[in-house]
Enzyme design. Structure first.
Site, PDB file in Angstrom:
ATOM      1  N   ARG A 172       0.828  -1.210   0.000  1.00  0.00           N
ATOM      2  CA  ARG A 172       0.000   0.000   0.000  1.00  0.00           C
ATOM      3  C   ARG A 172       0.859   1.256   0.000  1.00  0.00           C
ATOM      4  O   ARG A 172       0.430   2.307   0.461  1.00  0.00           O
ATOM      5  CB  ARG A 172      -0.900   0.012   1.217  1.00  0.00           C
ATOM      6  N   LYS A 219       2.460   6.416   1.448  1.00  0.00           N
ATOM      7  CA  LYS A 219       1.831   5.269   2.109  1.00  0.00           C
ATOM      8  C   LYS A 219       0.312   5.435   2.110  1.00  0.00           C
ATOM      9  O   LYS A 219      -0.183   6.488   2.514  1.00  0.00           O
ATOM     10  CB  LYS A 219       2.362   5.165   3.545  1.00  0.00           C
ATOM     11  N   ASP A 238      10.748  -7.488   7.674  1.00  0.00           N
ATOM     12  CA  ASP A 238      10.389  -6.528   6.620  1.00  0.00           C
ATOM     13  C   ASP A 238      10.216  -5.125   7.190  1.00  0.00           C
ATOM     14  O   ASP A 238      10.071  -4.167   6.429  1.00  0.00           O
ATOM     15  CB  ASP A 238       9.112  -6.969   5.886  1.00  0.00           C
TER      16      ASP A 238
HETATM   17  P1  AMP Z   1       2.833  -3.901   7.919  1.00  0.00           P
HETATM   18  O1  AMP Z   1       2.220  -4.748   8.983  1.00  0.00           O
HETATM   19  O2  AMP Z   1       2.179  -2.531   7.775  1.00  0.00           O
HETATM   20  O3  AMP Z   1       4.321  -3.816   8.011  1.00  0.00           O
HETATM   21  O4  AMP Z   1       2.485  -4.619   6.540  1.00  0.00           O
HETATM   22  C1  AMP Z   1       2.859  -5.921   6.215  1.00  0.00           C
HETATM   23  C2  AMP Z   1       2.576  -6.153   4.754  1.00  0.00           C
HETATM   24  O5  AMP Z   1       1.196  -6.009   4.440  1.00  0.00           O
HETATM   25  C3  AMP Z   1       3.308  -5.212   3.831  1.00  0.00           C
HETATM   26  O6  AMP Z   1       3.607  -5.912   2.663  1.00  0.00           O
HETATM   27  C4  AMP Z   1       2.282  -4.144   3.597  1.00  0.00           C
HETATM   28  O7  AMP Z   1       2.522  -3.407   2.434  1.00  0.00           O
HETATM   29  C5  AMP Z   1       1.026  -4.959   3.500  1.00  0.00           C
HETATM   30  N1  AMP Z   1      -0.189  -4.233   3.848  1.00  0.00           N
HETATM   31  C6  AMP Z   1      -0.533  -3.766   5.069  1.00  0.00           C
HETATM   32  N2  AMP Z   1      -1.725  -3.163   5.038  1.00  0.00           N
HETATM   33  C7  AMP Z   1      -2.161  -3.236   3.755  1.00  0.00           C
HETATM   34  C8  AMP Z   1      -3.340  -2.802   3.073  1.00  0.00           C
HETATM   35  N3  AMP Z   1      -4.318  -2.151   3.698  1.00  0.00           N
HETATM   36  N4  AMP Z   1      -3.416  -3.078   1.765  1.00  0.00           N
HETATM   37  C9  AMP Z   1      -2.454  -3.730   1.129  1.00  0.00           C
HETATM   38  N5  AMP Z   1      -1.333  -4.171   1.703  1.00  0.00           N
HETATM   39  C10 AMP Z   1      -1.177  -3.927   3.005  1.00  0.00           C
HETATM   40 MG    MG Z   2       5.794  -3.029   7.165  1.00  0.00          MG
END
Ligand code: AMP
Ligand code: MG
Length: 491
Positions: A94, A114, A254
């Site tokens: 995203r 973002k 990540d």
């Molecule tokens: P995070 O927990 O924010 O580090 O996200 C983990 C993974 O999920 C990463 O690849 C993010 O880009 C993806 N991600 C988190 N929220 C969303 C969303 N609402 N839509 C698409 N991808 C998401």
């Molecule tokens: Mg992340």
């Protein structure tokens, strides 16, 4: 100072092989967008004229409805270990790297949007971010910077009326413009290791070296030396988090920056009362990312990175680099805590002195930031009563016994009260971004579209060490309702 159209983009990441990313433009909001907050400090890092924020084009550029001249938007590929398990395909689900700007001083900054809509890495996600979570990330990154902790920065938040569905119900969508020296993560390397694309692995390592560690370029042993530098930077970052009382909440690989900056703020929390087992992420049932586990998790994550880099170095070299972690962490943590205690040098008995203080803080649920700040008022004179400091501790007798030792220790190095207090006030913040403070700003923003509190916190936390009589109430520990805030990963 530059106009938006004059930002000098370089886009080195978009020159890497196509496997490293997907080219795509952000998806604009379906409803009108407006500026929620703008951060002139971050704008200065890219020589952007702060008056540019008032132009209508500013919101268009930073909500994806108008392409920034010279930018080459891409969604970056990565994978990573989430809660200990390898997830082969993550990537910017995203977020979109709009491009890289090099400022007049020669520093490069990624501009990352973002909440910019779905990408090939979105899996089941909607590609959006909600106003609540963008405010959290924006304010916390600036608060960390104010505390002197390496971090991504927040340039602005753009909001809209677009509805986004989350666990908590329908929320409003927003986009955050985040800046970082690079958005390459540990997971950016892991993806090529597990795909056995070792040429790409070497290209990425050399890219990171060229852009971020140029002093290593060309050296035969540049790859193990890169790992060593990442190990040391990560160790230092963990020490800083522990000293200030910051819990990240989702230390998946990540979310670990290759340049050792704090990255991806989700369900983070600052310690109020001192509780080493503090778990700030509501979804972290096992406490993997509890506050006191962060140093170990940092090491675990570096191990995952070292594993991914094995095609570029011998096992011996990888082990040697990893071995630098603990000493670097311990030395830096000791140094930071020595400063927090106002000591000039670290003596062998000081470990006990520190542990003794932390133990009575834990037993008495003493507020961590307030106690260290108040410690600056302690005088070395054995007859000093210091009632206001004493009042923070439930077990007065235990505190008195500790304070007697502490005063003795201060006298042993001839410490001068006034000068020590000045030094301590430069390392023990008066203000931290407590969860209840950010929650108040979020409620005002989401319920009333009133962003004054966001702006006020941004201003206050730029310099969290300064005394601000008009802002005294922001230093207070949370009221009862503010102690029970739970933050989930949903954002
Ligand atoms: P995070 O927990 O924010 O580090 O996200 C983990 C993974 O999920 C990463 O690849 C993010 O880009 C993806 N991600 C988190 N929220 C969303 C969303 N609402 N839509 C698409 N991808 C998401
Ligand atoms: Mg992340």
């Amino acid at each position: 100072m530059r106009k938006l159209e004059e930002l000098p983009f370089h886009n080195t990441y978009a020159r890497l092989p196509e496997d490293f990313y997907s080219r795509l433009a952000p998806t604009p909001f379906s409803k009108p967008a407006y500026l929620v907050s703008f951060n002139a400090d971050a704008a200065a890092l890219i020589d952007l004229d702060p008056n540019e924020a008032a132009r209508p084009e500013f919101v268009e550029y930073f909500s994806g409805s108008r392409p920034l001249p010279g930018s080459e938007p891409v969604a970056m590929l990565y994978s990573g270990h989430q809660f200990g398990h390898y997830v082969p395909r993550l990537g910017d689900g995203r977020a979109i790297l709009l491009g890289e700007v090099r400022n007049r001083a020669g520093e490069r900054w990624d501009l990352h949007l973002k909440g910019a809509g779905q990408t090939p890495y979105s899996r089941d996600g909607d590609g959006r971010a909600v106003l609540r979570s963008t405010i959290r990330e924006y304010l916390c990154s600036e608060a960390m910077h104010g505390l002197g902790i390496p971090t991504t920065r927040g340039l602005c938040i753009v909001g809209s009326e677009e509805e986004v569905l989350r666990e908590e119900g329908v929320e409003t969508g927003a986009m955050l413009v985040r800046m970082a020296p690079t958005h390459v993560r540990f997971g950016s390397f892991e993806v090529f290791y597990y795909r056995r694309q070792y040429d790409h692995l070497a290209k990425l390592a050399d890219y990171v070296i060229a852009e971020q560690f140029p002093h290593l370029a060309g050296a035969g042993d540049r790859h193990p030396r890169l790992l060593l530098e990442v190990v040391v930077r990560t160790a230092h970052l963990m020490a800083k988090w522990q000293a200030v009382g910051f819990a990240h909440g989702v230390m998946n690989t990540d979310n670990m920056s290759i340049v050792g900056v704090t990255l991806d703020y989700g369900p983070f929390g600052f310690l109020d009362d001192y509780n080493p087992g503090f778990i700030c992420n509501h979804s972290d049932h096992g406490g993997r990312y509890a506050f006191h586990r962060q140093p170990d998790i940092g090491h675990w994550n570096l191990h995952a990175l070292a594993q991914a880099l094995l095609p570029l170095m011998t096992e011996e070299q990888a082990k040697e680099a990893l071995a630098a972690y603990e000493p670097a962490l311990v030395a830096h943590y000791k140094d930071l805590m020595r400063q927090k205690l106002g000591l000039m040098e670290w003596r062998s008995e000081d470990g006990d002195l520190l542990t003794g203080l932390l133990e009575i803080m834990q037993a008495g649920h003493v507020d961590y930031p307030s106690a260290f700040r108040a410690l600056g008022d302690c005088r070395s004179d054995p007859s000093d009563a210091n009632e206001s400091l004493r009042a923070l501790f439930l077990d007065r007798a235990a505190f008195d016994a500790w304070a007697t030792r502490y005063r003795g220790r201060l006298r042993a190095e001839g410490s001068r009260d006034v000068e020590r207090k000045q030094r301590m006030n430069r390392v023990n913040p008066k203000y931290v971004l407590r969860n209840y403070l950010v929650q108040l700003a979020i409620t005002q923003a989401t319920e009333k579209k009133d962003f004054t509190e966001v702006g006020r916190l941004l201003d206050l936390l730029r310099d969290p060490f300064a005394e601000r009589p008009d802002m005294e109430r922001y230093a207070a520990p949370p009221p009862d309702w503010g102690k029970r805030i739970v933050v989930s990963c949903s954002s």
